[in-house]
Motif scaffolding. Structure first.
Motif, PDB file in Angstrom:
ATOM      1  N   ILE A 135      48.879  31.607   6.984  1.00  0.00           N
ATOM      2  CA  ILE A 135      49.473  30.617   6.079  1.00  0.00           C
ATOM      3  C   ILE A 135      48.378  29.816   5.382  1.00  0.00           C
ATOM      4  O   ILE A 135      48.444  29.565   4.167  1.00  0.00           O
ATOM      5  CB  ILE A 135      50.428  29.696   6.858  1.00  0.00           C
ATOM      6  N   CYS A 136      47.366  29.405   6.123  1.00  0.00           N
ATOM      7  CA  CYS A 136      46.248  28.667   5.518  1.00  0.00           C
ATOM      8  C   CYS A 136      45.536  29.500   4.465  1.00  0.00           C
ATOM      9  O   CYS A 136      45.163  28.989   3.400  1.00  0.00           O
ATOM     10  CB  CYS A 136      45.250  28.255   6.598  1.00  0.00           C
ATOM     11  N   ALA A 137      45.329  30.760   4.772  1.00  0.00           N
ATOM     12  CA  ALA A 137      44.645  31.644   3.816  1.00  0.00           C
ATOM     13  C   ALA A 137      45.441  31.775   2.525  1.00  0.00           C
ATOM     14  O   ALA A 137      44.871  31.782   1.422  1.00  0.00           O
ATOM     15  CB  ALA A 137      44.434  33.017   4.453  1.00  0.00           C
ATOM     16  N   PHE A 138      46.757  31.841   2.650  1.00  0.00           N
ATOM     17  CA  PHE A 138      47.599  31.958   1.459  1.00  0.00           C
ATOM     18  C   PHE A 138      47.625  30.661   0.658  1.00  0.00           C
ATOM     19  O   PHE A 138      47.388  30.651  -0.556  1.00  0.00           O
ATOM     20  CB  PHE A 138      49.017  32.359   1.880  1.00  0.00           C
ATOM     21  N   LEU A 139      47.876  29.533   1.348  1.00  0.00           N
ATOM     22  CA  LEU A 139      48.012  28.254   0.647  1.00  0.00           C
ATOM     23  C   LEU A 139      46.706  27.801   0.005  1.00  0.00           C
ATOM     24  O   LEU A 139      46.718  27.096  -1.008  1.00  0.00           O
ATOM     25  CB  LEU A 139      48.521  27.181   1.616  1.00  0.00           C
ATOM     26  N   SER A 140      45.576  28.173   0.587  1.00  0.00           N
ATOM     27  CA  SER A 140      44.282  27.743   0.051  1.00  0.00           C
ATOM     28  C   SER A 140      43.760  28.675  -1.041  1.00  0.00           C
ATOM     29  O   SER A 140      42.684  28.423  -1.600  1.00  0.00           O
ATOM     30  CB  SER A 140      43.252  27.661   1.183  1.00  0.00           C
ATOM     31  N   GLY A 141      44.482  29.734  -1.332  1.00  0.00           N
ATOM     32  CA  GLY A 141      44.087  30.628  -2.427  1.00  0.00           C
ATOM     33  C   GLY A 141      43.142  31.746  -2.031  1.00  0.00           C
ATOM     34  O   GLY A 141      42.669  32.486  -2.907  1.00  0.00           O
ATOM     35  N   MET A 142      42.864  31.897  -0.739  1.00  0.00           N
ATOM     36  CA  MET A 142      41.961  32.970  -0.318  1.00  0.00           C
ATOM     37  C   MET A 142      42.522  34.351  -0.673  1.00  0.00           C
ATOM     38  O   MET A 142      41.790  35.223  -1.161  1.00  0.00           O
ATOM     39  CB  MET A 142      41.723  32.905   1.193  1.00  0.00           C
ATOM     40  N   ILE A 143      43.810  34.557  -0.413  1.00  0.00           N
ATOM     41  CA  ILE A 143      44.426  35.860  -0.659  1.00  0.00           C
ATOM     42  C   ILE A 143      44.353  36.215  -2.142  1.00  0.00           C
ATOM     43  O   ILE A 143      43.954  37.331  -2.519  1.00  0.00           O
ATOM     44  CB  ILE A 143      45.897  35.876  -0.187  1.00  0.00           C
ATOM     45  N   ASP A 144      44.726  35.276  -3.004  1.00  0.00           N
ATOM     46  CA  ASP A 144      44.678  35.535  -4.448  1.00  0.00           C
ATOM     47  C   ASP A 144      43.261  35.834  -4.905  1.00  0.00           C
ATOM     48  O   ASP A 144      43.045  36.685  -5.790  1.00  0.00           O
ATOM     49  CB  ASP A 144      45.224  34.326  -5.217  1.00  0.00           C
ATOM     50  N   GLY A 148      42.423  39.243  -6.631  1.00  0.00           N
ATOM     51  CA  GLY A 148      42.160  39.142  -8.065  1.00  0.00           C
ATOM     52  C   GLY A 148      43.408  38.941  -8.889  1.00  0.00           C
ATOM     53  O   GLY A 148      43.407  39.181 -10.105  1.00  0.00           O
ATOM     54  N   GLU A 149      44.486  38.506  -8.262  1.00  0.00           N
ATOM     55  CA  GLU A 149      45.729  38.232  -8.981  1.00  0.00           C
ATOM     56  C   GLU A 149      46.597  37.318  -8.120  1.00  0.00           C
ATOM     57  O   GLU A 149      46.373  37.183  -6.910  1.00  0.00           O
ATOM     58  CB  GLU A 149      46.484  39.516  -9.312  1.00  0.00           C
ATOM     59  N   THR A 150      47.561  36.684  -8.741  1.00  0.00           N
ATOM     60  CA  THR A 150      48.473  35.805  -8.026  1.00  0.00           C
ATOM     61  C   THR A 150      49.409  36.636  -7.160  1.00  0.00           C
ATOM     62  O   THR A 150      49.963  37.645  -7.611  1.00  0.00           O
ATOM     63  CB  THR A 150      49.300  34.963  -9.012  1.00  0.00           C
ATOM     64  N   THR A 151      49.583  36.215  -5.905  1.00  0.00           N
ATOM     65  CA  THR A 151      50.444  36.960  -4.985  1.00  0.00           C
ATOM     66  C   THR A 151      51.525  36.047  -4.408  1.00  0.00           C
ATOM     67  O   THR A 151      51.421  34.821  -4.459  1.00  0.00           O
ATOM     68  CB  THR A 151      49.631  37.556  -3.814  1.00  0.00           C
ATOM     69  N   ASN A 152      52.542  36.679  -3.860  1.00  0.00           N
ATOM     70  CA  ASN A 152      53.596  35.980  -3.135  1.00  0.00           C
ATOM     71  C   ASN A 152      53.678  36.533  -1.720  1.00  0.00           C
ATOM     72  O   ASN A 152      53.493  37.732  -1.491  1.00  0.00           O
ATOM     73  CB  ASN A 152      54.946  36.155  -3.835  1.00  0.00           C
ATOM     74  N   PHE A 153      53.957  35.656  -0.768  1.00  0.00           N
ATOM     75  CA  PHE A 153      54.094  36.031   0.635  1.00  0.00           C
ATOM     76  C   PHE A 153      55.492  36.634   0.806  1.00  0.00           C
ATOM     77  O   PHE A 153      56.487  35.920   0.763  1.00  0.00           O
ATOM     78  CB  PHE A 153      53.931  34.772   1.492  1.00  0.00           C
ATOM     79  N   ASP A 189      51.202  41.280   9.989  1.00  0.00           N
ATOM     80  CA  ASP A 189      51.021  39.839  10.155  1.00  0.00           C
ATOM     81  C   ASP A 189      51.317  39.102   8.860  1.00  0.00           C
ATOM     82  O   ASP A 189      51.746  37.941   8.885  1.00  0.00           O
ATOM     83  CB  ASP A 189      49.596  39.531  10.628  1.00  0.00           C
ATOM     84  N   GLY A 190      51.054  39.765   7.732  1.00  0.00           N
ATOM     85  CA  GLY A 190      51.359  39.157   6.440  1.00  0.00           C
ATOM     86  C   GLY A 190      51.289  40.194   5.337  1.00  0.00           C
ATOM     87  O   GLY A 190      50.342  40.988   5.286  1.00  0.00           O
ATOM     88  N   GLY A 191      52.299  40.210   4.473  1.00  0.00           N
ATOM     89  CA  GLY A 191      52.306  41.095   3.314  1.00  0.00           C
ATOM     90  C   GLY A 191      52.379  40.263   2.051  1.00  0.00           C
ATOM     91  O   GLY A 191      53.247  39.390   1.921  1.00  0.00           O
ATOM     92  N   PHE A 192      51.469  40.507   1.087  1.00  0.00           N
ATOM     93  CA  PHE A 192      51.343  39.667  -0.106  1.00  0.00           C
ATOM     94  C   PHE A 192      51.407  40.546  -1.349  1.00  0.00           C
ATOM     95  O   PHE A 192      50.560  41.416  -1.552  1.00  0.00           O
ATOM     96  CB  PHE A 192      50.038  38.889  -0.053  1.00  0.00           C
ATOM     97  N   GLU A 193      52.416  40.283  -2.174  1.00  0.00           N
ATOM     98  CA  GLU A 193      52.671  41.138  -3.330  1.00  0.00           C
ATOM     99  C   GLU A 193      52.264  40.451  -4.623  1.00  0.00           C
ATOM    100  O   GLU A 193      52.651  39.310  -4.892  1.00  0.00           O
ATOM    101  CB  GLU A 193      54.152  41.510  -3.387  1.00  0.00           C
ATOM    102  N   GLU A 195      51.189  41.464  -9.022  1.00  0.00           N
ATOM    103  CA  GLU A 195      51.716  42.251 -10.141  1.00  0.00           C
ATOM    104  C   GLU A 195      51.427  43.735  -9.978  1.00  0.00           C
ATOM    105  O   GLU A 195      52.264  44.584 -10.299  1.00  0.00           O
ATOM    106  CB  GLU A 195      51.118  41.740 -11.453  1.00  0.00           C
ATOM    107  N   SER A 196      50.224  44.065  -9.471  1.00  0.00           N
ATOM    108  CA  SER A 196      49.852  45.484  -9.385  1.00  0.00           C
ATOM    109  C   SER A 196      49.460  45.932  -7.983  1.00  0.00           C
ATOM    110  O   SER A 196      49.189  47.115  -7.776  1.00  0.00           O
ATOM    111  CB  SER A 196      48.664  45.752 -10.327  1.00  0.00           C
ATOM    112  N   GLN A 197      49.430  45.002  -7.000  1.00  0.00           N
ATOM    113  CA  GLN A 197      48.963  45.347  -5.659  1.00  0.00           C
ATOM    114  C   GLN A 197      49.855  44.715  -4.600  1.00  0.00           C
ATOM    115  O   GLN A 197      50.500  43.685  -4.838  1.00  0.00           O
ATOM    116  CB  GLN A 197      47.529  44.849  -5.445  1.00  0.00           C
ATOM    117  N   PHE A 198      49.850  45.348  -3.428  1.00  0.00           N
ATOM    118  CA  PHE A 198      50.535  44.794  -2.260  1.00  0.00           C
ATOM    119  C   PHE A 198      49.556  44.826  -1.093  1.00  0.00           C
ATOM    120  O   PHE A 198      49.093  45.901  -0.688  1.00  0.00           O
ATOM    121  CB  PHE A 198      51.795  45.596  -1.929  1.00  0.00           C
ATOM    122  N   ALA A 199      49.196  43.650  -0.563  1.00  0.00           N
ATOM    123  CA  ALA A 199      48.230  43.566   0.532  1.00  0.00           C
ATOM    124  C   ALA A 199      48.959  43.494   1.861  1.00  0.00           C
ATOM    125  O   ALA A 199      49.898  42.714   2.019  1.00  0.00           O
ATOM    126  CB  ALA A 199      47.344  42.336   0.360  1.00  0.00           C
TER     127      ALA A 199
END
Length: 450
Positions: A135-144, A148-153, A189-193, A195-199
């Motif tokens: 959650i911290c990684a997502f909220l702090s912008g690490m995942i994005d 290299g793009e905006t993601t959603n959890f 543990d976490g999937g982040f989607e 525009e062009s990628q799914f982590a």
């Protein structure tokens, strides 16, 4: 399940190298003997086993979860074997190359990120679980940043893999086994989607040397069959407040061992703000205490792993047995002894004998105080715990005066100067103790770089 050609006969199980064996060791030795598993693997290259059969000796959930190679039972290690799930309740055992070795050294700089200012429910001093870290990684912008793009959890938790086939390398022959998976279970543990990628992210709140590729590969195969977007496998470790992301790709969808490391990224959400001048001041001001003769001198090289262990105990907020620590942490039983003893030496863990058989461990009062602090304050308190012991204090002073690392002989000389008499013993013992001193000082000198 087939092999490209027959696998050479495996060695008969040897006696354990250490007299202390885990419950998993003993249970698997019984199953191997009763089911003649080594003979069957020698004949056809693999052995298939059900959870029902495993449960006859010990709960299959505890007998099959080996996230890191060090967790494998002795009979598996002696014969270069690993185990993979192939359906709900069925597994295959063979000489499979199941683990990926992570880089031991990194030159990647740590990037500082902040949580959004309105967030009050997440504390930087309490990021000791995988879920909090994600959650911290997502909220702090690490995942994005990594993607290299905006993601959603969008995804997390357990799910069925569906059906797929894959090839996995045989460690002994170099050839490949074909494995068929039918609705096995996997977990993300976490999937982040974007525009062009799914982590897909697998996270560990500790320092690890390797991980089982299956934790990324099975979810990868599931989502790669469903999406047009690129599926990006990511492995995350969180240790000493550093978030280290390893971004991977599978070069061939049906080849388990085609995993390739693409990039490494390191972040923190709490600046250390510890300078060399702070370390020098603490070195001089800290009062030396005598070592307790009843507590062995530590033989635990990685101070980061001690912090990880303390974090696990802080997160559990209860007494844990040695078996429980070994189960939840990337340790074998021997390493558990070393690292628990090292934390006891520092006054951060207490040992309690509740029954004649069971010994449990928890944070001491001071250990709980240390681990509840903001990361900067916590590291300063840990530094004081180390430097109140003469050998570490003298070694750091000599290291700083020399302005370069001490060699083993210099550390052993310092160990023999005082009244502790720990420079005695075999060459191997002296080397391990000197290696611990060196490892802890390297952690101290790393603090200003965080």
């Amino acid at each position: 399940m087939t092999a490209n050609k027959s696998t050479p006969r495996l060695d008969k199980p040897r006696k354990p190298r250490h007299p202390s064996r885990s419950k998993n060791d003993r249970a698997w030795e019984i199953i191997f003997k009763e089911d003649k598993i080594l003979d069957e693997i020698a004949r056809q290259g693999f052995f298939q086993i059900s959870s029902t059969r495993i449960n006859q000796q010990r709960e299959a959930r505890l007998m099959t979860k080996f996230d890191h190679a060090v967790k494998l039972p002795q009979i598996f290690r002696d014969n270069s074997l690993t185990i993979q799930p192939i359906s709900r309740g069925n597994y295959i055992i063979g000489a499979f190359k199941s683990y990926f070795q992570l880089p031991r050294k990194t030159s990647v700089d740590v990037v500082y990120r902040e949580l959004p200012p309105q967030i009050e429910t997440l504390e930087p001093s309490n990021i000791y679980s995988e879920s909090s870290a994600i959650i911290c990684a997502f909220l702090s912008g690490m995942i994005d940043d990594i993607m290299g793009e905006t993601t959603n959890f969008t995804v997390l938790g357990r799910m069925s893999t569906g059906k797929f086939d894959y090839k996995i390398r045989n460690l002994k022959t170099g050839l490949f086994h074909d494995i068929k998976v039918t609705n096995s279970q996997c977990e993300i543990d976490g999937g982040f989607e974007g525009e062009s990628q799914f982590a897909i992210i697998e996270a560990k709140s500790e320092t690890v040397n390797d991980f089982i590729v299956r934790q990324l590969y099975y979810p990868y195969r599931l989502w790669n069959s469903k999406l047009e977007k690129e599926v990006v496998p990511i492995f995350l470790t969180i240790s000493n407040d550093i978030f280290t992301f390893y971004r991977f790709r599978f070069n061939k969808e049906d080849l388990y061992n085609s995993l390739e490391l693409v990039s490494e990224h390191r972040y923190c959400i709490s600046k250390s703000d510890i300078e060399m001048s702070d370390i020098r001041s603490i070195l001089v001001e800290t009062r030396i205490i005598p070592d307790d003769e009843d507590i062995p001198f530590p033989q635990a090289d990685s101070f980061l792993r001690i912090i990880d262990l303390l974090g696990r105990l802080y997160n559990a907020n209860e007494f844990l047995s040695k078996d429980e620590i070994t189960l939840i942490y990337a340790f074998n039983e021997r390493q558990t002894n070393y690292y628990v003893t090292a934390a006891i030496y520092l006054g951060l863990i207490t040992r309690e004998q509740k029954t004649k058989q069971e010994v449990t461990y928890s944070l001491s009062k001071h250990g709980y105080f240390v681990m509840s602090q903001h990361p900067q304050k916590r590291n300063i308190e840990l530094l004081k715990c180390i430097l109140q012991h003469r050998i570490f204090n003298d070694s750091l002073a000599a290291w700083l005066e020399k302005a370069e690392p001490l060699c083993e002989e210099e550390i052993v000389f310092i160990m023999g100067k005082g009244s502790e008499k720990i420079a005695v013993g075999s060459d191997t013992t002296r080397e391990r103790r000197a290696s611990t001193v060196r490892g802890w000082i390297e952690w101290i000198l790393m603090l200003p770089t965080i």
